[in-house]
Scaffold this active site. Structure first.
Site, short mmCIF file in Angstrom:
data_model
loop_
_atom_site.label_atom_id
_atom_site.label_comp_id
_atom_site.label_asym_id
_atom_site.label_seq_id
_atom_site.Cartn_x
_atom_site.Cartn_y
_atom_site.Cartn_z
N GLU A 154 0.84 -1.20 0.00
CA GLU A 154 0.00 0.00 0.00
C GLU A 154 0.88 1.25 0.00
O GLU A 154 1.85 1.33 0.75
CB GLU A 154 -0.90 -0.02 1.24
N PHE A 155 0.51 2.22 -0.83
CA PHE A 155 1.32 3.44 -0.93
C PHE A 155 0.59 4.69 -0.44
O PHE A 155 1.06 5.79 -0.65
CB PHE A 155 1.76 3.65 -2.39
N LEU A 156 -0.56 4.50 0.20
CA LEU A 156 -1.30 5.71 0.62
C LEU A 156 -0.52 6.52 1.65
O LEU A 156 0.29 5.99 2.39
CB LEU A 156 -2.69 5.34 1.15
N LYS A 157 -0.79 7.84 1.63
CA LYS A 157 -0.14 8.75 2.58
C LYS A 157 -1.16 9.13 3.64
O LYS A 157 -2.27 9.54 3.29
CB LYS A 157 0.34 10.04 1.89
N LYS A 210 8.07 -1.49 -2.17
CA LYS A 210 7.52 -0.64 -1.11
C LYS A 210 8.65 -0.05 -0.25
O LYS A 210 8.68 1.14 0.04
CB LYS A 210 6.56 -1.47 -0.25
N GLY A 259 13.72 20.32 7.35
CA GLY A 259 12.86 20.42 8.53
C GLY A 259 13.50 19.78 9.74
O GLY A 259 14.73 19.69 9.83
N CYS A 266 5.83 4.96 9.24
CA CYS A 266 6.38 4.22 8.10
C CYS A 266 7.87 4.45 7.84
O CYS A 266 8.66 3.52 7.93
CB CYS A 266 5.59 4.53 6.85
N ARG A 334 3.26 8.69 15.95
CA ARG A 334 4.31 7.68 16.04
C ARG A 334 5.63 8.25 15.49
O ARG A 334 5.67 8.76 14.38
CB ARG A 334 3.89 6.42 15.26
N1 LIG Z 1 0.00 4.14 8.02
C1 LIG Z 1 0.36 4.35 6.76
O1 LIG Z 1 0.36 5.47 6.26
C2 LIG Z 1 0.81 3.20 5.90
C3 LIG Z 1 0.95 3.39 4.51
C4 LIG Z 1 1.33 2.32 3.72
C5 LIG Z 1 1.60 1.10 4.30
N2 LIG Z 1 1.48 0.94 5.66
C6 LIG Z 1 1.74 -0.39 6.22
O2 LIG Z 1 0.47 -1.01 6.43
C7 LIG Z 1 0.50 -1.81 7.62
C8 LIG Z 1 -0.56 -1.35 8.59
O3 LIG Z 1 -0.25 -0.03 9.01
P1 LIG Z 1 -1.28 0.85 9.86
O4 LIG Z 1 -0.67 2.17 10.03
O5 LIG Z 1 -2.63 0.72 9.25
O6 LIG Z 1 -1.26 0.04 11.25
P2 LIG Z 1 -2.19 0.24 12.52
O7 LIG Z 1 -1.34 -0.08 13.69
O8 LIG Z 1 -2.90 1.55 12.44
O9 LIG Z 1 -3.31 -0.89 12.33
C9 LIG Z 1 -3.06 -2.26 12.38
C10 LIG Z 1 -4.34 -2.95 12.92
O10 LIG Z 1 -4.20 -4.35 12.79
C11 LIG Z 1 -4.84 -4.97 13.91
N3 LIG Z 1 -4.37 -6.34 14.03
C12 LIG Z 1 -3.15 -6.79 14.46
N4 LIG Z 1 -3.10 -8.14 14.38
C13 LIG Z 1 -4.28 -8.55 13.87
C14 LIG Z 1 -4.81 -9.82 13.52
N5 LIG Z 1 -4.09 -10.94 13.66
N6 LIG Z 1 -6.06 -9.87 13.03
C15 LIG Z 1 -6.80 -8.75 12.86
N7 LIG Z 1 -6.36 -7.52 13.16
C16 LIG Z 1 -5.12 -7.42 13.65
C17 LIG Z 1 -4.48 -4.07 15.04
O11 LIG Z 1 -5.34 -4.22 16.15
C18 LIG Z 1 -4.60 -2.68 14.38
O12 LIG Z 1 -5.90 -2.15 14.54
C19 LIG Z 1 1.93 -1.69 8.15
O13 LIG Z 1 2.70 -2.74 7.63
C20 LIG Z 1 2.40 -0.38 7.57
O14 LIG Z 1 3.80 -0.33 7.42
C21 LIG Z 1 1.06 1.95 6.45
#
Ligand SMILES: NC(=O)c1ccc[n+]([C@@H]2O[C@H](COP(=O)([O-])OP(=O)(O)OC[C@H]3O[C@@H](n4cnc5c(N)ncnc54)[C@H](O)[C@@H]3O)[C@@H](O)[C@H]2O)c1
Length: 441
Positions: A154-157, A210, A259, A266, A334
């Site tokens: 996923e590449f969303l910001k 990614k 900055g 991430c 974070r």
């Molecule tokens: N946040 C971003 O902007 C972003 C963008 C691209 C990719 N990512 C990637 O996407 C992934 C998720 O990131 P996020 O920021 O959404 O994380 P997050 O911590 O906000 O959410 C993860 C969720 O998964 C749940 N979870 C954990 N184990 C589980 C399981 N076994 N079954 C069901 N639910 C479960 C947690 O309770 C939590 O609610 C990461 O690998 C991150 O690197 C994040």
């Protein structure tokens, strides 16, 4: 189509909501009961522009469901999208326990063909681990049905996540399985109407893509930050340099700001995890080690400027802080640079009055036990009783404040700007001391 999204965090919730908005029937699973309860009460656990109405209308239309029911989530759809967290472990590698647990749950309950799609950011080789975990669970049950594992990073910001999902620059699909690729093409068709955005590649290349994207962006930031510090000490201005180099189309203006260092959920973890994978492969990434080192140092530059301005006499001083989130339009704190500055200030004996337009609630939890940090409700309230102002997030509401009022309220009319929001000459003309990053003062 029926779709299950495993993990309802920043990525999972946006993915689930946007897929439902395109007409799919989406089951969002999370193990966090409080989060699911909040969502089922019609509230959103995160701040993400534009998300709330999409969640609301699709819940009401019966296309979006939130639950902790694992067997029901597996039964719901052929497509199982894994979007759980992959936080850093002590040694910097990505913690894969949630991804593997999600895969095991699919293996434990699946009946019939499944396409297991990893959207989480995961190290190269994870698809094999996911596959292995599912096979192990199937063996325990003495039954096996066909499945395939696809990498679809996923590449969303954050802050623009809905827009990014609805209008993606690219959709990476790592798979060699034509049936799975066809299913994903169908799933993503509504999000690429004016031209094809899908790039199909090998699973390992997709996983690496990614990390490569985030690491490249992080490298641009550290490059600009290191250059900014140089510019400052030799009488150049990084903003002028930015305009000068950004005009080259090979460089471009985006992601070229100096900055107070990058943060968020991430970049820091992905830069670490990629280095860890590279070291394990015997190909250490020297450049990324430097990117991380520069960033760690940069998070303390503003604190250093403040200490220097007050001749190391910060005990008993109060610093107003605008911006706690790691960037604008999110409540995500974070690894935010604000945390490093707060640590520096409080360690030096100062107190902090902090304000953020969206991260206030999160910050109150964060600093619940601190007697040195108070989270307040408005930008102007943060200034009350403060000696100086520091700015760490580029929120729109900080861009054109009432400088006369700031000067009037602060005990010392000094602004320490970790985002280079203002024109140094204009602030000087208003009688304010201004300390940006890498600019002529
Ligand atoms: N946040 C971003 O902007 C972003 C963008 C691209 C990719 N990512 C990637 O996407 C992934 C998720 O990131 P996020 O920021 O959404 O994380 P997050 O911590 O906000 O959410 C993860 C969720 O998964 C749940 N979870 C954990 N184990 C589980 C399981 N076994 N079954 C069901 N639910 C479960 C947690 O309770 C939590 O609610 C990461 O690998 C991150 O690197 C994040």
């Amino acid at each position: 189509m029926n779709v299950t999204v495993i993990g309802t965090g920043y990525v999972g919730l946006v993915t689930g909501a946007c897929l439902a908005d395109a007409g799919n029937t989406v089951f969002c699973l999370d193990l966090d009961e409080a989060k699911i309860k909040t969502l089922n009460e019609g509230r959103i656990p995160i701040f993400e522009p534009g998300l709330e109405p999409i969640v609301k209308r699709n819940r009401e239309a019966g296309r979006l469901r939130f639950s902790t029911d694992v067997p029901a989530s597996v039964a719901h759809a052929e497509l199982q999208l894994i979007a759980v967290g992959t936080p850093p472990t002590e040694d910097g590698s990505a913690d894969m326990q949630h991804v593997v647990a999600a895969a095991r749950a699919v293996g434990r309950h699946m009946e019939g063909y499944k396409v297991v799609v990893t959207k989480s950011t995961v190290p190269v080789g994870t698809a094999d681990k996911v596959k292995q975990a599912i096979i192990e669970e199937q063996k325990k049950r003495h039954r096996g049905s066909d499945f395939t594992v696809v990498s679809n990073p996923e590449f969303l910001k954050e802050g623009a996540a809905v827009e990014d999902f609805m209008r993606p620059d690219r959709i990476i699909i790592g798979s060699e399985d034509s049936r799975a690729i066809a299913l994903l093409r169908q799933l993503y068709a509504p999000f690429q109407r004016n031209r094809e955005r899908i790039i199909v590649m090998g699973v390992r290349s997709a996983e690496l893509t990614k990390y490569a994207a985030n690491s490249m962006l992080a490298a641009r930031i550290s490059f600009m930050n290191e250059l900014a510090n140089l510019a400052e000490s030799i009488g150049a201005d990084i903003e002028e340099v930015r305009r000068g180099i950004g005009s080259d189309p090979r460089i471009g203006y985006q992601f070229l700001y100096a900055g107070a260092g990058f943060g968020g959920s991430c970049f820091p973890k992905d830069v670490k995890a990629l280095q860890r994978s590279a070291a394990e492969a015997g190909k250490p990434l020297r450049l990324m080690a430097a990117v991380e080192e520069v960033n760690e140092a940069q998070k303390h530059v503003l604190g250093h400027k403040i200490r220097e301005r007050f001749a190391d006499q910060l005990r008993g001083k109060c610093i107003a802080l605008w911006g706690l989130a790691f960037k604008a339009n999110t409540d995500d704190m974070r690894e935010a640079p604000s945390l490093a500055l707060i640590d520096d200030l409080t360690a030096a004996g100062a107190t902090v009055r902090a304000y953020d337009p969206a991260a206030g609630r999160e910050a109150k939890r964060w600093f619940e036990k601190s007697s040195q940090v108070e989270v307040v409700e408005s930008a102007m309230e943060a200034l009350e009783g403060a000696d100086a102002l520091a700015i760490l997030t580029e929120w729109q509401e900080f861009r054109s404040p009432d400088f006369a009022a700031i000067k009037e309220i602060l005990k010392t009319p000094a602004i320490f700007d970790g985002r280079n929001l203002y024109d140094p000459a204009a602030l000087r003309a208003q009688g304010l001391e201004y300390y940006p990053i890498g600019r002529k003062q």
